[in-house]
Design an enzyme around this catalytic site. Structure first.
Site, PDB file in Angstrom:
ATOM      1  N   ASP A 197       0.848  -1.189   0.000  1.00  0.00           N
ATOM      2  CA  ASP A 197       0.000   0.000   0.000  1.00  0.00           C
ATOM      3  C   ASP A 197       0.888   1.245   0.000  1.00  0.00           C
ATOM      4  O   ASP A 197       1.893   1.311   0.717  1.00  0.00           O
ATOM      5  CB  ASP A 197      -0.922   0.000   1.216  1.00  0.00           C
ATOM      6  CG  ASP A 197      -2.062   0.985   1.070  1.00  0.00           C
ATOM      7  OD1 ASP A 197      -3.217   0.539   0.943  1.00  0.00           O
ATOM      8  OD2 ASP A 197      -1.794   2.210   1.075  1.00  0.00           O
ATOM      9  N   ILE A 198       0.503   2.232  -0.798  1.00  0.00           N
ATOM     10  CA  ILE A 198       1.292   3.450  -0.935  1.00  0.00           C
ATOM     11  C   ILE A 198       1.251   4.298   0.344  1.00  0.00           C
ATOM     12  O   ILE A 198       2.126   5.136   0.575  1.00  0.00           O
ATOM     13  CB  ILE A 198       0.786   4.255  -2.163  1.00  0.00           C
ATOM     14  CG1 ILE A 198       1.870   5.127  -2.744  1.00  0.00           C
ATOM     15  CG2 ILE A 198      -0.480   5.027  -1.851  1.00  0.00           C
ATOM     16  CD1 ILE A 198       1.528   5.672  -4.123  1.00  0.00           C
ATOM     17  N   GLU A 254     -12.197   3.555  -1.300  1.00  0.00           N
ATOM     18  CA  GLU A 254     -11.724   4.656  -2.154  1.00  0.00           C
ATOM     19  C   GLU A 254     -11.434   4.186  -3.567  1.00  0.00           C
ATOM     20  O   GLU A 254     -11.573   4.949  -4.522  1.00  0.00           O
ATOM     21  CB  GLU A 254     -10.449   5.265  -1.554  1.00  0.00           C
ATOM     22  CG  GLU A 254     -10.704   6.025  -0.257  1.00  0.00           C
ATOM     23  CD  GLU A 254      -9.419   6.375   0.476  1.00  0.00           C
ATOM     24  OE1 GLU A 254      -8.326   6.027  -0.005  1.00  0.00           O
ATOM     25  OE2 GLU A 254      -9.530   6.988   1.554  1.00  0.00           O
ATOM     26  N   VAL A 255     -10.999   2.949  -3.700  1.00  0.00           N
ATOM     27  CA  VAL A 255     -10.663   2.404  -5.026  1.00  0.00           C
ATOM     28  C   VAL A 255     -11.661   1.279  -5.317  1.00  0.00           C
ATOM     29  O   VAL A 255     -11.724   0.288  -4.571  1.00  0.00           O
ATOM     30  CB  VAL A 255      -9.218   1.878  -5.067  1.00  0.00           C
ATOM     31  CG1 VAL A 255      -8.918   1.302  -6.449  1.00  0.00           C
ATOM     32  CG2 VAL A 255      -8.230   2.984  -4.721  1.00  0.00           C
ATOM     33  N   HIS A 298     -10.435  -5.286  -3.282  1.00  0.00           N
ATOM     34  CA  HIS A 298      -9.095  -5.525  -2.750  1.00  0.00           C
ATOM     35  C   HIS A 298      -9.189  -5.828  -1.272  1.00  0.00           C
ATOM     36  O   HIS A 298     -10.104  -5.380  -0.571  1.00  0.00           O
ATOM     37  CB  HIS A 298      -8.180  -4.315  -2.988  1.00  0.00           C
ATOM     38  CG  HIS A 298      -8.713  -3.032  -2.437  1.00  0.00           C
ATOM     39  ND1 HIS A 298      -9.634  -2.263  -3.120  1.00  0.00           N
ATOM     40  CD2 HIS A 298      -8.467  -2.387  -1.272  1.00  0.00           C
ATOM     41  CE1 HIS A 298      -9.921  -1.195  -2.393  1.00  0.00           C
ATOM     42  NE2 HIS A 298      -9.230  -1.245  -1.263  1.00  0.00           N
ATOM     43  N   HIS A 351      -6.989  -5.722   2.266  1.00  0.00           N
ATOM     44  CA  HIS A 351      -5.818  -5.193   2.964  1.00  0.00           C
ATOM     45  C   HIS A 351      -5.276  -6.300   3.875  1.00  0.00           C
ATOM     46  O   HIS A 351      -6.036  -6.870   4.673  1.00  0.00           O
ATOM     47  CB  HIS A 351      -6.206  -4.016   3.861  1.00  0.00           C
ATOM     48  CG  HIS A 351      -6.788  -2.834   3.136  1.00  0.00           C
ATOM     49  ND1 HIS A 351      -6.097  -1.656   2.948  1.00  0.00           N
ATOM     50  CD2 HIS A 351      -7.994  -2.639   2.562  1.00  0.00           C
ATOM     51  CE1 HIS A 351      -6.861  -0.797   2.301  1.00  0.00           C
ATOM     52  NE2 HIS A 351      -8.029  -1.361   2.054  1.00  0.00           N
TER      53      HIS A 351
HETATM   54  P1  AMP Z   1      -9.771   1.467   0.232  1.00  0.00           P
HETATM   55  O1  AMP Z   1      -9.954   2.689   1.094  1.00  0.00           O
HETATM   56  O2  AMP Z   1     -10.105   0.187   0.922  1.00  0.00           O
HETATM   57  O3  AMP Z   1     -10.413   1.615  -1.124  1.00  0.00           O
HETATM   58  O4  AMP Z   1      -8.212   1.345   0.025  1.00  0.00           O
HETATM   59  C1  AMP Z   1      -7.525   1.845  -1.074  1.00  0.00           C
HETATM   60  C2  AMP Z   1      -6.075   1.742  -0.731  1.00  0.00           C
HETATM   61  O5  AMP Z   1      -5.327   1.864  -1.916  1.00  0.00           O
HETATM   62  C3  AMP Z   1      -5.581   2.819   0.234  1.00  0.00           C
HETATM   63  O6  AMP Z   1      -5.046   2.201   1.392  1.00  0.00           O
HETATM   64  C4  AMP Z   1      -4.514   3.552  -0.577  1.00  0.00           C
HETATM   65  O7  AMP Z   1      -3.428   3.955   0.206  1.00  0.00           O
HETATM   66  C5  AMP Z   1      -4.120   2.509  -1.601  1.00  0.00           C
HETATM   67  N1  AMP Z   1      -3.582   3.022  -2.858  1.00  0.00           N
HETATM   68  C6  AMP Z   1      -4.122   3.959  -3.662  1.00  0.00           C
HETATM   69  N2  AMP Z   1      -3.361   4.139  -4.762  1.00  0.00           N
HETATM   70  C7  AMP Z   1      -2.322   3.268  -4.641  1.00  0.00           C
HETATM   71  C8  AMP Z   1      -1.181   2.977  -5.453  1.00  0.00           C
HETATM   72  N3  AMP Z   1      -0.955   3.619  -6.611  1.00  0.00           N
HETATM   73  N4  AMP Z   1      -0.316   2.036  -5.023  1.00  0.00           N
HETATM   74  C9  AMP Z   1      -0.527   1.396  -3.855  1.00  0.00           C
HETATM   75  N5  AMP Z   1      -1.587   1.622  -3.052  1.00  0.00           N
HETATM   76  C10 AMP Z   1      -2.464   2.561  -3.427  1.00  0.00           C
END
Ligand code: AMP
Length: 113
Positions: free
Chosen positions: A29-30, A94-95, A99, A101
């Site tokens: 995770d970034i 957010e994405v 996925h 974690h």
């Molecule tokens: P969620 O809130 O469960 O959708 O988690 C999305 C996660 O994706 C967050 O923890 C972000 O830090 C992570 N994230 C977003 N963009 C990237 C990226 N380019 N590379 C790695 N992690 C990312």
């Protein structure tokens, strides 16, 4: 609609990949929320658990075994870790590419995301 994770799958943007096979990808995770914070995704674009169907049952079952395998590879399995998937707004997603974690490498607070 495709997300940034699709671009990571397609290697259009870089990520620190810790595991890859034909169907799954895992990368750091970034914005890590624990000493170890890895995201595990299926390459198939599924919005989230709420959008998954019967057709995805085998894939999502296998995904859980892949998560466990990755945790062992990362050396965090014996001490323990947490697996989280966020769904839609109230879940903090957010994405919108399903996925999971993996959080570990330290004792986690009860309220950790
Ligand atoms: P969620 O809130 O469960 O959708 O988690 C999305 C996660 O994706 C967050 O923890 C972000 O830090 C992570 N994230 C977003 N963009 C990237 C990226 N380019 N590379 C790695 N992690 C990312």
């Amino acid at each position: 609609m495709s997300t940034i994770f699709k671009k990571i799958i397609d290697k259009e943007i870089p990520a620190n990949i810790v595991y890859e096979d034909e169907d799954f990808l895992a990368f750091n995770d970034i914005n890590p929320q624990a000493k170890v914070h890895v995201l595990v995704i299926p390459k198939k674009e599924i919005r989230n658990l709420d959008a998954a169907t019967e057709e995805d049952a085998l894939l999502l079952g296998r995904l859980q075994l892949v998560i466990a395998k990755i945790a062992r590879q990362l050396g965090i399995a014996e001490e323990g870790y947490r697996v989280i998937t966020n769904i839609n707004g109230n879940g903090g997603q957010e994405v919108f590419h399903i996925h999971y974690h993996i959080l570990g490498g330290e004792k986690l607070p009860v309220t950790l995301k």
